[in-house]
Write a protein that holds these residues in place. Structure first.
Motif, PDB file in Angstrom:
ATOM      1  N   PHE A  23       0.830  -1.204   0.000  1.00 15.17           N
ATOM      2  CA  PHE A  23       0.000   0.000   0.000  1.00 15.17           C
ATOM      3  C   PHE A  23       0.866   1.256   0.000  1.00 15.17           C
ATOM      4  CE2 PHE A  23      -1.857   3.406   2.570  1.00 15.17           C
ATOM      5  CZ  PHE A  23      -2.986   3.705   1.814  1.00 15.17           C
ATOM      6  N   LEU A  24       1.916   1.252   0.806  1.00 14.31           N
ATOM      7  CA  LEU A  24       2.791   2.430   0.892  1.00 14.31           C
ATOM      8  C   LEU A  24       3.507   2.696  -0.430  1.00 14.31           C
ATOM      9  CD1 LEU A  24       4.280   1.776   4.440  1.00 14.31           C
ATOM     10  CD2 LEU A  24       2.764   3.656   3.809  1.00 14.31           C
ATOM     11  N   LEU A  71       2.413   1.849  -3.442  1.00 10.37           N
ATOM     12  CA  LEU A  71       1.416   2.292  -4.416  1.00 10.37           C
ATOM     13  C   LEU A  71       0.964   3.728  -4.168  1.00 10.37           C
ATOM     14  CD1 LEU A  71      -0.792  -0.922  -4.746  1.00 10.37           C
ATOM     15  CD2 LEU A  71       0.945  -0.070  -6.338  1.00 10.37           C
ATOM     16  N   THR A  72       1.066   4.193  -2.933  1.00  8.30           N
ATOM     17  CA  THR A  72       0.685   5.573  -2.616  1.00  8.30           C
ATOM     18  C   THR A  72       1.895   6.501  -2.541  1.00  8.30           C
ATOM     19  OG1 THR A  72       0.698   4.999  -0.252  1.00  8.30           O
ATOM     20  CG2 THR A  72      -1.424   4.905  -1.410  1.00  8.30           C
ATOM     21  N   GLN A  73       3.000   6.082  -3.157  1.00  5.75           N
ATOM     22  CA  GLN A  73       4.212   6.881  -3.263  1.00  5.75           C
ATOM     23  C   GLN A  73       4.819   7.220  -1.901  1.00  5.75           C
ATOM     24  OE1 GLN A  73       4.116  10.105  -6.131  1.00  5.75           O
ATOM     25  NE2 GLN A  73       2.285   9.237  -7.122  1.00  5.75           N
ATOM     26  N   HIS A  74       4.986   6.191  -1.088  1.00  9.36           N
ATOM     27  CA  HIS A  74       5.676   6.324   0.197  1.00  9.36           C
ATOM     28  C   HIS A  74       6.774   5.258   0.260  1.00  9.36           C
ATOM     29  CE1 HIS A  74       1.911   8.462   1.033  1.00  9.36           C
ATOM     30  NE2 HIS A  74       2.604   9.122   1.948  1.00  9.36           N
ATOM     31  N   LYS A  75       7.728   5.408  -0.644  1.00 12.07           N
ATOM     32  CA  LYS A  75       8.789   4.415  -0.797  1.00 12.07           C
ATOM     33  C   LYS A  75       9.613   4.271   0.474  1.00 12.07           C
ATOM     34  CE  LYS A  75      13.003   3.542  -3.457  1.00 12.07           C
ATOM     35  NZ  LYS A  75      13.866   4.032  -4.566  1.00 12.07           N
ATOM     36  N   LEU A  81      -0.374   9.668   7.672  1.00  9.97           N
ATOM     37  CA  LEU A  81      -1.230   9.928   6.517  1.00  9.97           C
ATOM     38  C   LEU A  81      -2.537  10.600   6.903  1.00  9.97           C
ATOM     39  CD1 LEU A  81      -0.745   6.541   4.613  1.00  9.97           C
ATOM     40  CD2 LEU A  81       0.528   8.670   4.331  1.00  9.97           C
ATOM     41  N   GLN A  85       9.279  10.564  -3.310  1.00 11.08           N
ATOM     42  CA  GLN A  85       9.153   9.179  -2.884  1.00 11.08           C
ATOM     43  C   GLN A  85       8.567   9.058  -1.480  1.00 11.08           C
ATOM     44  OE1 GLN A  85       9.716   6.689  -4.839  1.00 11.08           O
ATOM     45  NE2 GLN A  85      10.706   7.774  -6.528  1.00 11.08           N
ATOM     46  N   GLU A  86       8.205  10.186  -0.885  1.00 11.73           N
ATOM     47  CA  GLU A  86       7.674  10.170   0.478  1.00 11.73           C
ATOM     48  C   GLU A  86       6.737  11.353   0.664  1.00 11.73           C
ATOM     49  OE1 GLU A  86       6.877   8.453   3.939  1.00 11.73           O
ATOM     50  OE2 GLU A  86       8.245   7.659   2.466  1.00 11.73           O
ATOM     51  N   LYS A  87       5.475  11.173   0.312  1.00 11.05           N
ATOM     52  CA  LYS A  87       4.510  12.265   0.373  1.00 11.05           C
ATOM     53  C   LYS A  87       3.742  12.213   1.689  1.00 11.05           C
ATOM     54  CE  LYS A  87       3.742  12.751  -4.589  1.00 11.05           C
ATOM     55  NZ  LYS A  87       2.740  12.775  -5.683  1.00 11.05           N
ATOM     56  N   ALA A 103       0.929  13.451   4.573  1.00 14.29           N
ATOM     57  CA  ALA A 103      -0.453  13.888   4.465  1.00 14.29           C
ATOM     58  C   ALA A 103      -0.517  15.407   4.449  1.00 14.29           C
ATOM     59  CB  ALA A 103      -1.271  13.346   5.637  1.00 14.29           C
TER      60      ALA A 103
END
Length: 281
Positions: free
Chosen positions: A113-114, A116-120, A185, A256-258, A260
């Motif tokens: 999930f992380l 896919l939501t751009q939280h590498k 998030l 790579q780490e967006k 909230a």
């Protein structure tokens, strides 16, 4: 008025408070540099890890000396006297939440999930925290090699040694880390506290189930939770350091780490970094 206050005689506590204020101001100024940004957050994580490690070492010394044995056995004996088929079934379901299969499934789904939501970096943190915790627990179990409780016949089968509890340690690492990443998030503060509280409740229930089922002493689960949270805290601080470094020095890291977006109704929320200013850097 300000001049009168400055001219007034100041006591010893004021001198101490001045030192604290100067240290805080120095930390804030250092946070604008690369070393300071990494240092402030990593030192915070190291402090938490050091405190947890110190508690673990102290508890381990008492366990090796046998000073906890009377208390450990009395708790297990009391729990054994309060068994019932319904409680046994409930505790077996609860303790399954801390088994390796379930924990790895939670980590896999959360990491996917992380990503896919751009939280590498969050995904990498979760994987490193989990795998590091598994390795650490194995080393500690081999080092102490404490026999399992034998107060009554345990409800579930076990194969490894007792100290520290692998279920309690993995639960503390995985569920606290997943809750922390999920809380990052959320926009609202109450939602973050709700997620973290739920994680702590799950950790407590899993730890209690290990004692109820007769496979771990209280000192085993306490040691597992303490060292697990210490390791997780260090990993969390590492992620925050990466986040702060990216925000101040290399905004490309944040792709790579967006985090909230801040809730405008939350007075503690800080405004996001404008995209234009990030490009100018």
């Amino acid at each position: 008025m300000i001049e009168e206050r400055r001219a007034a005689k100041r006591g010893r506590m004021s001198a101490y408070s001045d030192l604290v204020y100067r240290a805080l101001r120095a930390s804030a100024s250092k946070a604008d540099t690369l070393a300071g940004t990494l240092g402030v957050f990593l030192i915070g994580g190291l402090i938490v890890a050091a405190i947890g490690t110190a508690i673990f070492v102290e508890l381990a010394d008492h366990v090796k000396a046998g000073t906890t044995q009377v208390f450990d056995e009395s708790v297990i004996r009391w729990l054994g006297a309060h068994h019932s088929p319904a409680r046994d079934a409930l505790m077996i379901e609860v303790t399954a939440l801390g088994t390796g299969t379930v924990v790895l499934m939670v980590v896999t789904v959360a990491a996917l999930f992380l990503v896919l939501t751009q939280h590498k970096y969050s995904a990498l943190l979760l994987l490193a925290s989990t795998l590091g915790g598994i390795a650490l627990n194995g080393v500690l179990k081999l080092g102490f090699d404490r026999p399992r409780p034998s107060i009554f016949v345990p409800v579930v089968h076990t194969v490894s040694s007792s100290f520290p509890s692998g279920h309690a340690m993995s639960a503390a690492i995985v569920y606290s880390t997943v809750a922390y990443l999920a809380a990052r998030l959320h926009k609202r503060r109450w939602a973050r506290w709700l997620v973290m509280t739920a994680a702590l409740l799950v950790i407590a229930l899993i730890s209690f189930s290990r004692m109820y089922l007769g496979v771990h002493y209280p000192s085993d689960v306490i040691a597992g939770v303490v060292i697990g949270l210490a390791w997780a805290a260090f990993c969390m601080a590492t992620l925050e350091a990466i986040q702060k470094f990216g925000a101040r020095h290399d905004p490309r890291i944040l792709t790579q780490e967006k985090p909230a977006p801040p809730d405008p109704r939350d007075p503690a929320a800080s405004p996001p970094i404008p995209a234009a200013s990030s490009r100018r850097r």
